[in-house]
Design a protein around this motif. Sequence first.
Motif, PDB file in Angstrom:
ATOM      1  N   UNK A  92      22.609  25.259   8.470  1.00 13.42           N
ATOM      2  CA  UNK A  92      21.925  23.962   8.420  1.00 13.42           C
ATOM      3  C   UNK A  92      22.299  23.135   7.201  1.00 13.42           C
ATOM      4  N   UNK A  93      22.739  23.790   6.146  1.00 12.65           N
ATOM      5  CA  UNK A  93      22.962  23.109   4.872  1.00 12.65           C
ATOM      6  C   UNK A  93      24.279  22.354   4.847  1.00 12.65           C
ATOM      7  N   UNK A  94      24.269  21.198   4.187  1.00 13.36           N
ATOM      8  CA  UNK A  94      25.502  20.470   3.952  1.00 13.36           C
ATOM      9  C   UNK A  94      26.358  21.175   2.914  1.00 13.36           C
ATOM     10  N   UNK A  95      27.605  20.709   2.777  1.00 17.53           N
ATOM     11  CA  UNK A  95      28.512  21.313   1.801  1.00 17.53           C
ATOM     12  C   UNK A  95      28.302  20.755   0.395  1.00 17.53           C
ATOM     13  N   UNK A  96      27.706  19.578   0.298  1.00 15.63           N
ATOM     14  CA  UNK A  96      27.465  18.865  -0.943  1.00 15.63           C
ATOM     15  C   UNK A  96      28.771  18.328  -1.551  1.00 15.63           C
ATOM     16  N   UNK A  97      28.628  17.214  -2.227  1.00 21.06           N
ATOM     17  CA  UNK A  97      29.772  16.595  -2.888  1.00 21.06           C
ATOM     18  C   UNK A  97      30.240  17.493  -4.033  1.00 21.06           C
ATOM     19  N   UNK A  98      31.518  17.405  -4.404  1.00 21.16           N
ATOM     20  CA  UNK A  98      32.064  18.303  -5.434  1.00 21.16           C
ATOM     21  C   UNK A  98      31.250  18.339  -6.727  1.00 21.16           C
ATOM     22  N   UNK A  99      30.763  17.195  -7.169  1.00 22.22           N
ATOM     23  CA  UNK A  99      30.038  17.161  -8.448  1.00 22.22           C
ATOM     24  C   UNK A  99      28.613  17.691  -8.329  1.00 22.22           C
ATOM     25  N   UNK A 100      28.153  17.957  -7.105  1.00 24.75           N
ATOM     26  CA  UNK A 100      26.786  18.424  -6.878  1.00 24.75           C
ATOM     27  C   UNK A 100      26.693  19.923  -6.615  1.00 24.75           C
ATOM     28  N   UNK A 101      27.799  20.545  -6.319  1.00 24.63           N
ATOM     29  CA  UNK A 101      27.750  21.896  -5.742  1.00 24.63           C
ATOM     30  C   UNK A 101      27.136  22.942  -6.662  1.00 24.63           C
ATOM     31  N   UNK A 102      27.423  22.891  -7.949  1.00 26.69           N
ATOM     32  CA  UNK A 102      26.895  23.913  -8.851  1.00 26.69           C
ATOM     33  C   UNK A 102      25.375  23.857  -8.954  1.00 26.69           C
ATOM     34  N   UNK A 156      20.986  29.310  -3.355  1.00 28.92           N
ATOM     35  CA  UNK A 156      20.257  30.101  -2.372  1.00 28.92           C
ATOM     36  C   UNK A 156      21.141  30.722  -1.289  1.00 28.92           C
ATOM     37  N   UNK A 157      22.414  30.385  -1.289  1.00 26.14           N
ATOM     38  CA  UNK A 157      23.342  31.037  -0.358  1.00 26.14           C
ATOM     39  C   UNK A 157      24.364  31.853  -1.151  1.00 26.14           C
ATOM     40  N   UNK A 158      25.203  31.168  -1.907  1.00 25.09           N
ATOM     41  CA  UNK A 158      26.281  31.865  -2.627  1.00 25.09           C
ATOM     42  C   UNK A 158      25.737  32.891  -3.616  1.00 25.09           C
TER      43      UNK A 158
END
Length: 212
Positions: free
Chosen positions: A185-195, A202-204
């Motif tokens: 369900x989760x988006x991948x998020x923009x590069x600057x947001x991922x961390x 909650x996944x990685x």
Amino acid sequence: MELIHYLSDGLFTEEQLLAVSGIDAGELAALQQRAMMPQASYRLRIDVNCDSFFGAHQEHKQLVYYAKGYASWIGLLQSLGGEADALRVFAERYRARLGQLKAAGLCSDNPKLGAGLDQHLVEEWRHFLEGTYGVCTKTGLPEDIASKELATTIIREIIGKPVEQALSMRDRVCLTLAVDLLDTASGQFAPHERERSSRHLLIDEVRKTYQL
């Protein structure tokens, strides 16, 4: 730029959304003003400075991006009368998804997803209209929002237990199912947001910590 590639691949510009939905900018703005349609999830300001034989040149442009799932939401809105109808449909679809997940064995005792669901849905609707879920879910639609909320709640409940308390087999199975659900369900998020994103935390990180 990696950010532009991410936005271009994963979302619609306003022009693309209008073309796919068959409406114009005025109609989109009217739906947003009537609190039926989400705002843009990303706003990108581009400042271009160019030098050539002919001299210096500057351009300034703003692009806005929407979750691709919003195209189907716009199609639905054509048959609805106003915000109350739109909220009703949002809530019905959200509840239906929670029911499907409960039947599959995924549920939480958290009051916000039980006795307090009506009030929680009002908050979820507000975030939906603000465009928040175009950032953090794949489609931005009620089904993914409900899946994300339930999965996040279950994961936080389980990993919030004392560190010295080993996970039971039941907890481990529930955690695995919830993490997998959040992943879908989760988006991948923009590069600057991922961390800082829920995907990372909650996944990685949970998969790595609990060897799921």
